[in-house]
Design a protein around this motif. Structure first.
Motif, short mmCIF file in Angstrom:
data_model
loop_
_atom_site.label_atom_id
_atom_site.label_comp_id
_atom_site.label_asym_id
_atom_site.label_seq_id
_atom_site.Cartn_x
_atom_site.Cartn_y
_atom_site.Cartn_z
N VAL A 51 8.61 8.16 -4.10
CA VAL A 51 9.02 6.86 -4.64
C VAL A 51 7.91 6.28 -5.52
N GLY A 52 6.66 6.59 -5.17
CA GLY A 52 5.54 6.10 -5.96
C GLY A 52 5.57 6.55 -7.41
N ALA A 53 6.17 7.73 -7.64
CA ALA A 53 6.30 8.22 -9.02
C ALA A 53 7.20 7.31 -9.84
N LEU A 54 8.15 6.63 -9.18
CA LEU A 54 9.04 5.70 -9.86
C LEU A 54 8.45 4.29 -9.94
N VAL A 55 7.73 3.91 -8.89
CA VAL A 55 7.19 2.55 -8.82
C VAL A 55 5.98 2.37 -9.74
N GLY A 56 5.12 3.37 -9.77
CA GLY A 56 3.90 3.25 -10.56
C GLY A 56 2.80 2.56 -9.78
N ASP A 57 1.85 1.98 -10.47
CA ASP A 57 0.72 1.31 -9.83
C ASP A 57 1.12 -0.08 -9.35
N LEU A 58 0.38 -0.56 -8.33
CA LEU A 58 0.58 -1.91 -7.80
C LEU A 58 -0.68 -2.73 -8.01
N THR A 59 -0.47 -4.01 -8.27
CA THR A 59 -1.59 -4.95 -8.36
C THR A 59 -1.65 -5.74 -7.07
N LEU A 60 -2.73 -5.60 -6.33
CA LEU A 60 -2.88 -6.28 -5.06
C LEU A 60 -3.22 -7.75 -5.28
N PRO A 61 -3.06 -8.60 -4.24
CA PRO A 61 -3.34 -10.04 -4.39
C PRO A 61 -4.73 -10.33 -4.92
N GLY A 62 -5.69 -9.49 -4.62
CA GLY A 62 -7.05 -9.71 -5.12
C GLY A 62 -7.27 -9.26 -6.55
N GLY A 63 -6.24 -8.68 -7.17
CA GLY A 63 -6.35 -8.23 -8.55
C GLY A 63 -6.63 -6.76 -8.70
N GLU A 64 -6.87 -6.04 -7.61
CA GLU A 64 -7.14 -4.60 -7.69
C GLU A 64 -5.84 -3.85 -8.00
N VAL A 65 -5.94 -2.83 -8.81
CA VAL A 65 -4.80 -2.00 -9.17
C VAL A 65 -4.94 -0.65 -8.47
N VAL A 66 -3.92 -0.27 -7.69
CA VAL A 66 -3.95 0.99 -6.94
C VAL A 66 -2.63 1.71 -7.15
N THR A 67 -2.64 3.00 -6.92
CA THR A 67 -1.39 3.76 -6.97
C THR A 67 -0.55 3.39 -5.75
N TYR A 68 0.74 3.62 -5.85
CA TYR A 68 1.63 3.28 -4.74
C TYR A 68 1.30 4.13 -3.51
N ALA A 69 0.96 5.39 -3.72
CA ALA A 69 0.60 6.24 -2.59
C ALA A 69 -0.64 5.72 -1.88
N ALA A 70 -1.64 5.24 -2.65
CA ALA A 70 -2.84 4.67 -2.04
C ALA A 70 -2.54 3.38 -1.31
N PHE A 71 -1.49 2.67 -1.74
CA PHE A 71 -1.07 1.44 -1.06
C PHE A 71 -0.37 1.77 0.26
N VAL A 72 0.48 2.80 0.26
CA VAL A 72 1.27 3.14 1.44
C VAL A 72 0.45 3.88 2.48
N ALA A 73 -0.49 4.72 2.05
CA ALA A 73 -1.22 5.58 2.98
C ALA A 73 -1.91 4.83 4.13
N PRO A 74 -2.63 3.71 3.88
CA PRO A 74 -3.25 3.00 5.01
C PRO A 74 -2.23 2.47 6.00
N ALA A 75 -1.04 2.08 5.50
CA ALA A 75 0.01 1.62 6.41
C ALA A 75 0.51 2.76 7.28
N MET A 76 0.60 3.96 6.71
CA MET A 76 1.00 5.13 7.50
C MET A 76 -0.07 5.46 8.54
N LEU A 77 -1.33 5.25 8.19
CA LEU A 77 -2.41 5.48 9.15
C LEU A 77 -2.31 4.49 10.31
N ALA A 78 -2.09 3.22 10.00
CA ALA A 78 -1.93 2.21 11.05
C ALA A 78 -0.72 2.52 11.91
N SER A 79 0.37 2.94 11.27
CA SER A 79 1.58 3.30 12.02
C SER A 79 1.34 4.52 12.90
N SER A 80 0.57 5.48 12.40
CA SER A 80 0.25 6.66 13.20
C SER A 80 -0.57 6.30 14.43
#
Length: 269
Positions: free
Chosen positions: A56-85
């Motif tokens: 899905v990240g290939a369709l979404v592209g990069d995300l801008t976080l509230p602090g202004g940092e720009v990250v890939t969607y995979a980099a955004f989702v990965a920490p959540a998957m770690l917390a879920s794991s």
């Protein structure tokens, strides 16, 4: 002064050994199938990362976080998957398995015939759960570094954060298990766990939700876990991590206290 302090130190040391014995019993009982447990808990979040984070990240592209940092969607989702794991690994051991040993196998009825106390049983089971949850977290962090979703240095900082998440959810899981009446009650717990997984800033920032729903999301334990690990992994934690850590420590302390007290009531009745 020495006579007042020394007994307390001896008690703490003895309690630690008894808790370790409870954890060692689990290691001995499941040593032959432990790798299967690790594989089952590691594969699910990895598949979510590959299918949604990368696909899905290939369709979404990069995300801008509230602090202004720009990250890939995979980099955004990965920490959540770690917390879920970390959450899944801890809850798997301290809910279904813990409930079976307490209510049906009557394992702890025999344990309390020894000097081991309910709090020490709870602490030992929590330590065993973290052997499982910590292994999930370590393996997932290796994948994140290999996929260039975080740096090795940040992964080293994210690991203790993931361990704290596992401890908090493990204590919470034991508390829930002590109020369960039958196996059917776990259907409700599974629904609650999946709801947390979907609505904890896992796939979209919490800022995308309506104000009321966002407030509800931000007070849930998985959101605080995701927020902490994402901040460490992406490098945007700032001082916000202090609130996340205090929140999870409170969940750990309260959960462990309530679980041990309820175990005492159930075992000594």
């Amino acid at each position: 002064m020495v006579s007042l302090v020394l007994p307390r130190l001896v008690d703490v040391s003895a309690a630690s050994r008894r808790s370790a014995s409870v954890a060692e019993r689990n290691v001995a009982a499941l040593r032959s199938v432990y790798w299967l447990l690790l594989l089952s808990g590691f594969v699910e979040p990895l598949f979510y990362l590959l299918s949604i984070g990368v696909g899905v990240g290939a369709l979404v592209g990069d995300l801008t976080l509230p602090g202004g940092e720009v990250v890939t969607y995979a980099a955004f989702v990965a920490p959540a998957m770690l917390a879920s794991s970390a959450m899944t690994g801890a809850l798997s051991e301290t809910t279904f398995n813990f409930f079976g040993k307490m209510k049906y196998m009557k394992l702890y009825d025999g344990v309390i015939a020894t000097p081991v106390q309910p709090f020490e049983i709870a602490l030992g089971e929590l330590g065993w759960a973290m052997l499982r949850g910590g292994a999930y977290s370590a393996a997932f962090l290796v994948v994140m570094v290999a996929m260039d979703l975080t740096t090795a240095a940040r992964a080293l900082l994210a690991f203790p954060a993931a361990v704290l998440v596992g401890f908090a959810f493990g204590a919470l899981g034991m508390t829930v298990s002590t109020v369960m009446r039958s196996w059917q009650d776990f259907d409700l717990m599974g629904s609650a766990q999946f709801t947390l997984f979907l609505f904890s800033g896992t796939f979209v920032p919490a800022e995308a939700y309506p104000s009321l729903l966002r407030w509800v999301v931000e007070v849930t334990p998985l959101y605080r876990a995701v927020h902490l690990i994402r901040g460490v992994s992406v490098g945007t934690a700032g001082w916000a991590w202090v609130l996340d850590v205090l929140y999870l420590l409170a969940v750990l302390a309260v959960g462990l206290l309530v679980a041990s007290r309820r175990m005492g009531r159930l075992l000594y009745r």
